[in-house]
Design an enzyme around this catalytic site. Structure first.
Site, PDB file in Angstrom:
ATOM      1  N   MET A   1       0.855  -1.179   0.000  1.00  0.00           N
ATOM      2  CA  MET A   1       0.000   0.000   0.000  1.00  0.00           C
ATOM      3  C   MET A   1       0.903   1.246   0.000  1.00  0.00           C
ATOM      4  O   MET A   1       1.863   1.313  -0.733  1.00  0.00           O
ATOM      5  CB  MET A   1      -0.968  -0.036   1.181  1.00  0.00           C
ATOM      6  CG  MET A   1      -1.874  -1.252   1.190  1.00  0.00           C
ATOM      7  SD  MET A   1      -2.972  -1.260  -0.261  1.00  0.00           S
ATOM      8  CE  MET A   1      -3.879  -2.766  -0.028  1.00  0.00           C
ATOM      9  N   SER A   2       0.605   2.218   0.857  1.00  0.00           N
ATOM     10  CA  SER A   2       1.380   3.459   0.842  1.00  0.00           C
ATOM     11  C   SER A   2       2.759   3.320   1.484  1.00  0.00           C
ATOM     12  O   SER A   2       3.557   4.262   1.436  1.00  0.00           O
ATOM     13  CB  SER A   2       0.594   4.571   1.539  1.00  0.00           C
ATOM     14  OG  SER A   2      -0.457   5.029   0.731  1.00  0.00           O
ATOM     15  N   MET A   3       3.058   2.189   2.069  1.00  0.00           N
ATOM     16  CA  MET A   3       4.367   2.009   2.693  1.00  0.00           C
ATOM     17  C   MET A   3       5.498   1.974   1.667  1.00  0.00           C
ATOM     18  O   MET A   3       6.669   2.078   2.035  1.00  0.00           O
ATOM     19  CB  MET A   3       4.371   0.730   3.534  1.00  0.00           C
ATOM     20  CG  MET A   3       3.498   0.825   4.773  1.00  0.00           C
ATOM     21  SD  MET A   3       3.367  -0.759   5.663  1.00  0.00           S
ATOM     22  CE  MET A   3       5.068  -0.993   6.178  1.00  0.00           C
ATOM     23  N   PHE A   4       5.171   1.871   0.372  1.00  0.00           N
ATOM     24  CA  PHE A   4       6.228   1.898  -0.641  1.00  0.00           C
ATOM     25  C   PHE A   4       6.858   3.288  -0.757  1.00  0.00           C
ATOM     26  O   PHE A   4       7.887   3.450  -1.414  1.00  0.00           O
ATOM     27  CB  PHE A   4       5.700   1.445  -2.006  1.00  0.00           C
ATOM     28  CG  PHE A   4       4.822   2.457  -2.708  1.00  0.00           C
ATOM     29  CD1 PHE A   4       5.377   3.525  -3.389  1.00  0.00           C
ATOM     30  CD2 PHE A   4       3.447   2.332  -2.693  1.00  0.00           C
ATOM     31  CE1 PHE A   4       4.583   4.461  -4.039  1.00  0.00           C
ATOM     32  CE2 PHE A   4       2.641   3.255  -3.333  1.00  0.00           C
ATOM     33  CZ  PHE A   4       3.217   4.325  -4.003  1.00  0.00           C
TER      34      PHE A   4
ATOM     35  N   GLU B   1       0.548   5.518  -7.237  1.00  0.00           N
ATOM     36  CA  GLU B   1      -0.737   5.770  -6.578  1.00  0.00           C
ATOM     37  C   GLU B   1      -1.848   6.064  -7.584  1.00  0.00           C
ATOM     38  O   GLU B   1      -2.993   5.668  -7.376  1.00  0.00           O
ATOM     39  CB  GLU B   1      -0.598   6.952  -5.606  1.00  0.00           C
ATOM     40  CG  GLU B   1       0.259   6.673  -4.381  1.00  0.00           C
ATOM     41  CD  GLU B   1      -0.458   5.825  -3.342  1.00  0.00           C
ATOM     42  OE1 GLU B   1      -1.575   5.348  -3.623  1.00  0.00           O
ATOM     43  OE2 GLU B   1       0.099   5.647  -2.249  1.00  0.00           O
TER      44      GLU B   1
END
Length: 224
Positions: free
Chosen positions: A77-80, A179
């Site tokens: 998810m957004s942890m990339f 995203e």
């Protein structure tokens, strides 16, 4: 921190403290292994009682590792965005580019239908912002527009995957989509993946190795 995270942290902390005490008292390798086994059993027992799949990775200051459910299919998810920040700083360091480099952002590049504190701070106008400002937006606020802009104009997703792979040669992760693409097709949100250990190793290297110029590494560490 969620209630689950607090419970898991407490379990890990108690057993890791036992390991530290054993080490300070000259504990043997067998004693250390016994404590690691105890920690693994405690975490596994706790995780098995929860709904969903949970993976855990622990790296000690002696570089010993402990994992539970260490499979390479956990959606980032957004942890990339941490991978993205490390890749940009490493690329800039190798090419002699400073984080004070300024980009001219056009409103037409901004997605009005995504999470973006940066957009709220710059409504209906074009604006200038240094790369350091965009990195701060993605590291602190998980800003999707800032992330997309950096992927589109600075270091691509494919380049990010390659740069981080040079840091983690055993991989255990995969980056494929930004995203904007994930917003268009929610199923793509599950294609950027990592094992718990690969993510833990990346964080460990950020705080213990030299991955980029010192000032850039200090910047990233300060904002994570």
């Amino acid at each position: 921190m969620t209630r689950f995270a607090k419970c898991l942290f407490k379990t890990a902390f108690v057993v890791l403290w036992q390991l530290l005490v054993a080490s300070c008292n000259g504990g043997s390798a067998n004693a250390d292994n016994d404590v690691y086994d105890l920690l693994r059993q405690d975490i596994s027992g706790f995780v098995e009682k929860q709904h969903g799949k949970i993976g855990v990775a622990v790296i000690t200051d002696r570089k010993d590792t402990l994992t539970v459910n260490n499979t390479p299919d956990f959606p980032l998810m957004s942890m990339f965005k941490l991978h993205q920040s490390i890749a940009i700083c490493r690329n800039f360091g190798e090419n002699g580019i400073g984080l004070d480099s300024v980009l001219n952002i056009k409103q037409c590049e901004m997605n009005k239908n995504t999470w973006s504190p940066m957009l709220k701070n710059n409504m209906d106008k074009d604006f200038l912002i240094p790369v350091s400002g965009l990195l701060e937006y993605i590291l602190v606020h998980s800003d999707n527009n800032a992330s997309n802009l950096l992927f589109n104009r600075v270091v691509s997703v494919a380049e990010t995957d390659s740069i981080v792979a040079s840091i983690l040669p055993d991989r255990g992760f995969r980056l494929m989509y930004n995203e904007y693409e994930m917003l268009q097709d929610k199923s793509l949100s599950y294609k950027n993946v990592s094992s718990p250990l690969a993510y833990a190793l990346m964080i460990d290297k950020l705080f213990t190795d030299s991955l980029m110029p010192h000032s850039m590494q200090a910047f990233v560490k300060h904002h994570v």
